[in-house]
Scaffold this active site. Structure first.
Site, PDB file in Angstrom:
ATOM      1  N   ASP A  24      32.882  46.267  37.353  1.00 17.13           N
ATOM      2  CA  ASP A  24      32.822  45.524  38.609  1.00 17.13           C
ATOM      3  C   ASP A  24      31.867  46.175  39.603  1.00 17.13           C
ATOM      4  OD1 ASP A  24      34.595  43.715  37.607  1.00 17.13           O
ATOM      5  OD2 ASP A  24      36.294  44.315  38.842  1.00 17.13           O
TER       6      ASP A  24
ATOM      7  N   ASP B  54      44.704  56.102  58.286  1.00 19.40           N
ATOM      8  CA  ASP B  54      43.511  56.573  57.583  1.00 19.40           C
ATOM      9  C   ASP B  54      42.358  55.588  57.690  1.00 19.40           C
ATOM     10  OD1 ASP B  54      44.904  58.791  56.866  1.00 19.40           O
ATOM     11  OD2 ASP B  54      45.059  58.318  54.733  1.00 19.40           O
TER      12      ASP B  54
ATOM     13  N   TYR C 148      40.435  47.246  46.471  1.00 15.80           N
ATOM     14  CA  TYR C 148      41.033  48.321  47.276  1.00 15.80           C
ATOM     15  C   TYR C 148      42.198  47.803  48.121  1.00 15.80           C
ATOM     16  CZ  TYR C 148      40.954  52.443  50.406  1.00 15.80           C
ATOM     17  OH  TYR C 148      41.281  53.562  51.125  1.00 15.80           O
TER      18      TYR C 148
ATOM     19  N   LEU D 230      44.333  45.461  47.483  1.00 16.54           N
ATOM     20  CA  LEU D 230      45.539  45.284  46.662  1.00 16.54           C
ATOM     21  C   LEU D 230      46.251  46.615  46.446  1.00 16.54           C
ATOM     22  CD1 LEU D 230      47.238  43.292  44.946  1.00 16.54           C
ATOM     23  CD2 LEU D 230      45.769  43.878  43.011  1.00 16.54           C
ATOM     24  N   SER D 231      45.480  47.684  46.220  1.00 16.77           N
ATOM     25  CA  SER D 231      46.085  48.997  45.981  1.00 16.77           C
ATOM     26  C   SER D 231      46.755  49.547  47.235  1.00 16.77           C
ATOM     27  CB  SER D 231      45.036  49.984  45.472  1.00 16.77           C
ATOM     28  OG  SER D 231      44.095  50.292  46.482  1.00 16.77           O
TER      29      SER D 231
END
Length: 303
Positions: free
Chosen positions: A84, A187, A200, A202-203
């Site tokens: 990807d 963060d 990113y 989704l995580s």
């Protein structure tokens, strides 16, 4: 290079890829070129991939696509070799040309580069015979007075604001169409397209958004306030951001491109004025990709 319109009988297909650390992929790269050659395709290889391939594959006649070559109205479609991330890099080459792209997955998960190595021959046969549909995906653009990413200020997956590894948390003030929405302590935050909702975002606990939903998701990264949750907004929105941090700088990313921001700035994120055309073969759909990549519908007790 003589950029004449391609003929009906001969397609112009360009191939893009990063240099590979694993030589085990070379037989698959050879297969791609062999299959394209068998179908009498006029092959163009992106100059970066051409440098890597020198002396590594058997002789196949192809042209080199240089950095200043025009692709709109000349190249019929692009094939990316890799994962990807490789296809995301390709977006900066295709830009607003409308040239469709299909990815052959040499990586791991492969949401965007969806063709498995074992399906190379069948995929190229389908592409050459135009047995596919186009899946148009929206992008985001980012603007600021500093013009951080210059002409490459667009993202297919996401734009992220993130603290440096060794710094304290940052505060991101967000405005929606000029109206203050929220301040995020943590963060950082992720501003993702529907395409990037399975990356990113989704995580970090963000939702999966179907490409046809016309939405943008803002997902906090390790928020200090536990009542802060991802929010889905219309892709017609204009999002503005101001960042405060104790350290001297923070990171701003646009897909795989990252910049260090060292002074207070305000930047705006909105839907880009062009889309990317992903090639979907007849045997795949967005739902089938979700099921296959996320292992939905499998009873883990049997494995």
């Amino acid at each position: 290079m003589n950029h004449e319109p391609s003929t009906i009988n001969q397609m112009r297909i360009a191939v893009y890829g990063r240099p590979f650390n694993d030589s085990a992929v070379l037989p698959y790269i050879q297969q791609v070129f062999d299959n394209l050659s068998q179908h009498k395709v006029e092959i163009y290889v992106h100059h970066q991939l051409n440098e890597y391939l020198a002396g590594k594959i058997n002789t196949v006649t192809y042209n080199v696509l240089k950095a200043d070559d025009q692709i709109k109205g000349f190249i019929d479609l692009f094939i990316t070799l890799g994962g990807d991330g490789t296809l995301l890099d390709m977006v900066a080459v295709i830009r607003d040309s409308g040239v469709p792209v299909i990815g052959i997955n040499f990586g791991r998960l492969g949401f965007l580069a969806s063709v498995n190595k074992s399906d190379i021959a069948a995929a190229i046969h389908a592409v050459v015979n135009k047995q596919f549909t186009l899946d148009s995906r929206g992008l985001l653009s980012i603007e600021s007075d500093l013009k951080i990413f210059a002409g490459d200020n667009f993202a297919l997956n996401d734009i992220t604001i993130h603290k440096r590894d060794d710094s304290a948390m940052i505060t991101t003030h967000m405005f929606l169409d000029g109206e203050f929405l929220n301040s995020y302590w943590g963060d950082g935050i992720i501003i993702a397209t529907a395409t990037g909702s399975t990356a990113y975002s989704l995580s970090c606990g963000g939702p999966i958004i179907f490409p046809q939903s016309n939405g943008i998701v803002v997902t906090p990264v390790s928020p200090h306030n536990l009542n802060v949750r991802p929010i889905v907004l219309p892709d017609s929105s204009v999002l503005s951001f101001e960042v405060e941090c104790r350290s001297a700088n923070y990171l701003l990313s646009c897909d795989s491109r990252t910049a260090v921001i060292e002074k207070p700035i305000k930047f705006h994120v909105r839907k880009a004025n062009f889309e990317l055309n992903l090639i979907r073969l007849s045997n795949e759909s967005y739902l089938s990709t979700l099921r296959n990549k996320l292992l939905w519908g499998l009873d883990a007790r049997n494995y």
